[in-house]
Design a protein around this motif. Structure first.
Motif, PDB file in Angstrom:
ATOM      1  N   HIS A  58       0.815  -1.217   0.000  1.00 12.31           N
ATOM      2  CA  HIS A  58       0.000   0.000   0.000  1.00 12.31           C
ATOM      3  C   HIS A  58       0.852   1.272   0.000  1.00 12.31           C
ATOM      4  CE1 HIS A  58      -3.811  -2.146   1.681  1.00 12.31           C
ATOM      5  NE2 HIS A  58      -3.527  -2.470   0.446  1.00 12.31           N
ATOM      6  N   SER A  59       2.033   1.175   0.615  1.00 11.18           N
ATOM      7  CA  SER A  59       2.859   2.384   0.659  1.00 11.18           C
ATOM      8  C   SER A  59       3.372   2.747  -0.732  1.00 11.18           C
ATOM      9  CB  SER A  59       4.013   2.214   1.640  1.00 11.18           C
ATOM     10  OG  SER A  59       4.808   1.123   1.232  1.00 11.18           O
ATOM     11  N   LYS A  60       3.402   1.757  -1.637  1.00 11.95           N
ATOM     12  CA  LYS A  60       3.774   2.078  -3.028  1.00 11.95           C
ATOM     13  C   LYS A  60       2.524   2.211  -3.899  1.00 11.95           C
ATOM     14  CE  LYS A  60       8.413   0.192  -2.966  1.00 11.95           C
ATOM     15  NZ  LYS A  60       9.167  -1.055  -3.127  1.00 11.95           N
ATOM     16  N   LEU A  61       1.399   2.447  -3.215  1.00  6.30           N
ATOM     17  CA  LEU A  61       0.125   2.660  -3.898  1.00  6.30           C
ATOM     18  C   LEU A  61      -0.301   1.470  -4.750  1.00  6.30           C
ATOM     19  CD1 LEU A  61       0.494   6.412  -4.915  1.00  6.30           C
ATOM     20  CD2 LEU A  61      -0.666   5.450  -2.920  1.00  6.30           C
ATOM     21  N   GLU A  62       0.132   0.275  -4.316  1.00  4.74           N
ATOM     22  CA  GLU A  62      -0.304  -0.922  -5.012  1.00  4.74           C
ATOM     23  C   GLU A  62      -1.482  -1.507  -4.228  1.00  4.74           C
ATOM     24  OE1 GLU A  62       1.993  -4.771  -6.623  1.00  4.74           O
ATOM     25  OE2 GLU A  62       1.969  -4.587  -4.449  1.00  4.74           O
ATOM     26  N   TYR A  63      -2.615  -1.668  -4.857  1.00  5.15           N
ATOM     27  CA  TYR A  63      -3.789  -2.132  -4.121  1.00  5.15           C
ATOM     28  C   TYR A  63      -4.301  -3.498  -4.571  1.00  5.15           C
ATOM     29  CZ  TYR A  63      -3.635   2.199  -1.705  1.00  5.15           C
ATOM     30  OH  TYR A  63      -3.212   3.209  -0.904  1.00  5.15           O
ATOM     31  N   VAL A  64      -4.156  -3.796  -5.848  1.00  6.62           N
ATOM     32  CA  VAL A  64      -4.617  -5.104  -6.328  1.00  6.62           C
ATOM     33  C   VAL A  64      -3.580  -5.664  -7.293  1.00  6.62           C
ATOM     34  CG1 VAL A  64      -6.443  -6.368  -7.538  1.00  6.62           C
ATOM     35  CG2 VAL A  64      -7.039  -4.320  -6.243  1.00  6.62           C
ATOM     36  N   LEU A 112      -4.916 -11.966  -7.346  1.00  4.41           N
ATOM     37  CA  LEU A 112      -5.700 -12.313  -6.152  1.00  4.41           C
ATOM     38  C   LEU A 112      -5.247 -11.540  -4.918  1.00  4.41           C
ATOM     39  CD1 LEU A 112      -6.196 -16.198  -6.240  1.00  4.41           C
ATOM     40  CD2 LEU A 112      -7.962 -14.433  -6.285  1.00  4.41           C
ATOM     41  N   ALA A 113      -4.070 -10.899  -5.044  1.00  2.81           N
ATOM     42  CA  ALA A 113      -3.526 -10.209  -3.879  1.00  2.81           C
ATOM     43  C   ALA A 113      -4.193  -8.855  -3.702  1.00  2.81           C
ATOM     44  CB  ALA A 113      -2.016 -10.043  -4.046  1.00  2.81           C
ATOM     45  N   HIS A 114      -5.079  -8.781  -2.739  1.00  2.00           N
ATOM     46  CA  HIS A 114      -5.651  -7.481  -2.361  1.00  2.00           C
ATOM     47  C   HIS A 114      -6.310  -7.641  -1.001  1.00  2.00           C
ATOM     48  CE1 HIS A 114      -9.917  -8.518  -2.966  1.00  2.00           C
ATOM     49  NE2 HIS A 114      -9.521  -9.213  -4.011  1.00  2.00           N
ATOM     50  N   THR A 115      -6.643  -6.529  -0.400  1.00  3.11           N
ATOM     51  CA  THR A 115      -7.291  -6.584   0.911  1.00  3.11           C
ATOM     52  C   THR A 115      -8.589  -5.777   0.887  1.00  3.11           C
ATOM     53  OG1 THR A 115      -5.883  -4.746   1.629  1.00  3.11           O
ATOM     54  CG2 THR A 115      -5.161  -6.951   2.236  1.00  3.11           C
ATOM     55  N   ASN A 116      -9.241  -5.779  -0.272  1.00  2.00           N
ATOM     56  CA  ASN A 116     -10.463  -4.977  -0.406  1.00  2.00           C
ATOM     57  C   ASN A 116     -11.587  -5.457   0.489  1.00  2.00           C
ATOM     58  OD1 ASN A 116      -9.071  -3.628  -2.337  1.00  2.00           O
ATOM     59  ND2 ASN A 116     -10.143  -4.527  -4.087  1.00  2.00           N
ATOM     60  N   THR A 117     -11.662  -6.796   0.688  1.00  3.74           N
ATOM     61  CA  THR A 117     -12.772  -7.332   1.490  1.00  3.74           C
ATOM     62  C   THR A 117     -12.671  -6.851   2.936  1.00  3.74           C
ATOM     63  OG1 THR A 117     -12.468  -9.311   0.150  1.00  3.74           O
ATOM     64  CG2 THR A 117     -14.086  -9.436   1.919  1.00  3.74           C
ATOM     65  N   ILE A 118     -11.473  -6.985   3.497  1.00  3.64           N
ATOM     66  CA  ILE A 118     -11.347  -6.607   4.908  1.00  3.64           C
ATOM     67  C   ILE A 118     -11.417  -5.090   5.067  1.00  3.64           C
ATOM     68  CG2 ILE A 118      -8.803  -6.565   5.054  1.00  3.64           C
ATOM     69  CD1 ILE A 118      -9.370  -8.006   7.881  1.00  3.64           C
ATOM     70  N   GLU A 119     -11.010  -4.358   4.029  1.00 11.10           N
ATOM     71  CA  GLU A 119     -11.149  -2.909   4.154  1.00 11.10           C
ATOM     72  C   GLU A 119     -12.618  -2.496   4.159  1.00 11.10           C
ATOM     73  OE1 GLU A 119      -8.183  -1.472   1.396  1.00 11.10           O
ATOM     74  OE2 GLU A 119      -6.765  -2.480   2.746  1.00 11.10           O
ATOM     75  N   GLY A 120     -13.435  -3.216   3.381  1.00 10.76           N
ATOM     76  CA  GLY A 120     -14.881  -2.972   3.434  1.00 10.76           C
ATOM     77  C   GLY A 120     -15.446  -3.306   4.804  1.00 10.76           C
ATOM     78  N   TYR A 121     -14.961  -4.394   5.355  1.00 12.95           N
ATOM     79  CA  TYR A 121     -15.388  -4.835   6.686  1.00 12.95           C
ATOM     80  C   TYR A 121     -15.031  -3.774   7.736  1.00 12.95           C
ATOM     81  CZ  TYR A 121     -15.058  -7.878  10.893  1.00 12.95           C
ATOM     82  OH  TYR A 121     -15.156  -8.443  12.140  1.00 12.95           O
ATOM     83  N   TRP A 122     -13.805  -3.242   7.663  1.00 14.86           N
ATOM     84  CA  TRP A 122     -13.388  -2.196   8.624  1.00 14.86           C
ATOM     85  C   TRP A 122     -14.239  -0.947   8.497  1.00 14.86           C
ATOM     86  CZ3 TRP A 122     -11.313  -4.871  11.906  1.00 14.86           C
ATOM     87  CH2 TRP A 122     -10.089  -5.534  11.820  1.00 14.86           C
ATOM     88  N   SER A 123     -14.526  -0.550   7.252  1.00 11.68           N
ATOM     89  CA  SER A 123     -15.274   0.709   7.141  1.00 11.68           C
ATOM     90  C   SER A 123     -16.690   0.533   7.668  1.00 11.68           C
ATOM     91  CB  SER A 123     -15.225   1.290   5.728  1.00 11.68           C
ATOM     92  OG  SER A 123     -15.783   0.406   4.820  1.00 11.68           O
ATOM     93  N   GLN A 124     -17.272  -0.672   7.452  1.00 12.37           N
ATOM     94  CA  GLN A 124     -18.592  -0.941   8.059  1.00 12.37           C
ATOM     95  C   GLN A 124     -18.514  -0.916   9.578  1.00 12.37           C
ATOM     96  OE1 GLN A 124     -21.029  -4.405   7.097  1.00 12.37           O
ATOM     97  NE2 GLN A 124     -20.129  -4.440   5.071  1.00 12.37           N
ATOM     98  N   LEU A 125     -17.467  -1.539  10.116  1.00  8.57           N
ATOM     99  CA  LEU A 125     -17.300  -1.589  11.573  1.00  8.57           C
ATOM    100  C   LEU A 125     -17.197  -0.180  12.151  1.00  8.57           C
ATOM    101  CD1 LEU A 125     -16.599  -3.127  14.279  1.00  8.57           C
ATOM    102  CD2 LEU A 125     -14.209  -2.909  13.600  1.00  8.57           C
ATOM    103  N   LYS A 126     -16.397   0.660  11.495  1.00  7.99           N
ATOM    104  CA  LYS A 126     -16.189   2.008  12.037  1.00  7.99           C
ATOM    105  C   LYS A 126     -17.443   2.864  11.916  1.00  7.99           C
ATOM    106  CE  LYS A 126     -11.272   1.791  11.843  1.00  7.99           C
ATOM    107  NZ  LYS A 126      -9.995   2.182  11.248  1.00  7.99           N
ATOM    108  N   ARG A 127     -18.150   2.691  10.805  1.00 11.01           N
ATOM    109  CA  ARG A 127     -19.427   3.408  10.668  1.00 11.01           C
ATOM    110  C   ARG A 127     -20.377   2.989  11.762  1.00 11.01           C
ATOM    111  NH1 ARG A 127     -19.309   2.874   5.108  1.00 11.01           N
ATOM    112  NH2 ARG A 127     -20.620   1.020   5.175  1.00 11.01           N
ATOM    113  N   SER A 128     -20.370   1.679  12.034  1.00 16.17           N
ATOM    114  CA  SER A 128     -21.280   1.130  13.018  1.00 16.17           C
ATOM    115  C   SER A 128     -20.961   1.666  14.417  1.00 16.17           C
ATOM    116  CB  SER A 128     -21.153  -0.390  12.975  1.00 16.17           C
ATOM    117  OG  SER A 128     -21.938  -0.973  13.971  1.00 16.17           O
ATOM    118  N   ILE A 129     -19.695   1.707  14.763  1.00 16.28           N
ATOM    119  CA  ILE A 129     -19.305   2.230  16.084  1.00 16.28           C
ATOM    120  C   ILE A 129     -19.646   3.716  16.179  1.00 16.28           C
ATOM    121  CG2 ILE A 129     -17.326   2.801  17.554  1.00 16.28           C
ATOM    122  CD1 ILE A 129     -16.094   0.134  16.781  1.00 16.28           C
ATOM    123  N   ASP A 130     -19.341   4.474  15.128  1.00 15.78           N
ATOM    124  CA  ASP A 130     -19.654   5.906  15.145  1.00 15.78           C
ATOM    125  C   ASP A 130     -21.142   6.149  15.231  1.00 15.78           C
ATOM    126  OD1 ASP A 130     -17.023   6.473  14.941  1.00 15.78           O
ATOM    127  OD2 ASP A 130     -17.034   6.900  12.782  1.00 15.78           O
ATOM    128  N   GLY A 131     -21.917   5.307  14.502  1.00 13.21           N
ATOM    129  CA  GLY A 131     -23.350   5.545  14.386  1.00 13.21           C
ATOM    130  C   GLY A 131     -24.131   5.167  15.619  1.00 13.21           C
TER     131      GLY A 131
END
Ligand SMILES: [Zn+2]
Length: 285
Positions: A217-223, A226-245
């Motif tokens: 990620h520090s070299k702006l490589e995201y996918v 098969l190598a990516h972490t998009n699923t868990i990043e979606g999970y984190w953003s839902q979690l944080k929205r949920s805690i904030d909300g």
């Protein structure tokens, strides 16, 4: 029942109109259809004992107490209120606060807090072992990795998510390899493929026998394939929205309960939650 078939509050009240029906439901979920008495071994039927929260064998009188050791044990709150509280948890997207329970149930003082805590126990991590393509990552509730290291006052949460599957997250002491690797070994099957960013704590995964890919990620490589972490990043953003909300903030003391509750909902996103919670409620806690 599918998740998209909404279970309305009207249906709920029709299904569970009084405490007797609730108790029968717990009895059935706990013991099923009891054909033989565990005491006298005769083919039998268990009948509700009048005025008591138990059932007795028609031959020998042996009693079964469906509420023993469950979250309802020794509670003076009516079962209909408990069932309604569980219903509220099942239809809520982000959780139910004690204040909301107080408002909906007309219970006060310590009762709503206690009920919420007990109901959250039904959503505890069931110990699933993750398989297939698994993404792992850490996040910092209320801050960043740098801040957590510098100020040592942010909660570190470690997450593991199957693509198209289940997830779990754990409140951990630190994001070092000595903490994270044992958590992965315990929670992820050895034949899984693990995907992460390049955080150094994950470097030992290949040595442990896992297939492991990283994106930088520090070299702006995201996918990269098969190598990516998009699923868990979606999970984190839902979690944080949920805690904030819902809770605005979660104290470190209760963070793990909240994480379990969040993952429980995430994992059951395609099924109806209420019957699952009622089944859990009939078990010992
Ligand atoms: Zn009997």
């Amino acid at each position: 029942m599918k998740a998209n078939m909404r279970y309305t509050v009207k249906q709920f009240h029709a299904d569970f109109p009084n405490d007797d029906v609730c108790l029968d439901t717990i009895f059935e979920n706990r013991y099923g259809d009891v054909k033989f008495c565990p005491k006298c071994a005769a083919e039998t039927k268990f009948y509700r004992v009048k005025g008591r929260k138990c059932y007795a064998c028609k031959h020998c009188g042996y009693q079964l107490h469906p509420l023993a050791q469950t979250i309802f044990h020794k509670s003076e709150t009516p079962l209909t209120s408990w069932f309604y509280a569980i219903y509220l948890f099942s239809v809520s997207k982000n959780g139910v606060s004690a204040k909301e329970l107080e408002r909906h149930l007309g219970v006060t003082y310590k009762t709503p807090h206690r009920m919420a805590r007990q109901i959250r126990k039904l959503m505890a991590d069931g110990g699933d072992i993750l398989t297939g393509e698994v993404e792992v990552d850490e996040t910092y509730i209320g801050g960043t990795r740098k801040m957590a290291q510098k100020f040592n006052n942010k909660s570190v949460v470690f997450g593991m998510v199957e693509r198209n599957g289940v997830a779990k997250s754990i409140h951990v002491k630190s994001s070092g390899s000595r903490v994270l690797l044992p958590v992965i070994v315990k929670g992820v099957s050895p034949d899984a493929s693990i995907h992460s960013d390049e955080w150094r704590a994950y470097k030992g995964l290949t040595k442990l026998g896992y297939s492991h890919t990283t994106v930088n990620h520090s070299k702006l490589e995201y996918v990269r394939g098969l190598a990516h972490t998009n699923t868990i990043e979606g999970y984190w953003s839902q979690l944080k929205r949920s805690i904030d909300g819902t809770y605005h903030s979660v104290s470190p003391k209760y963070l793990q309960h909240y994480l379990d509750e969040f993952s429980f909902r995430y994992n059951l996103r395609d099924v109806a939650v209420y019957p699952v919670l009622l089944e859990q409620a009939a078990k010992r806690v």
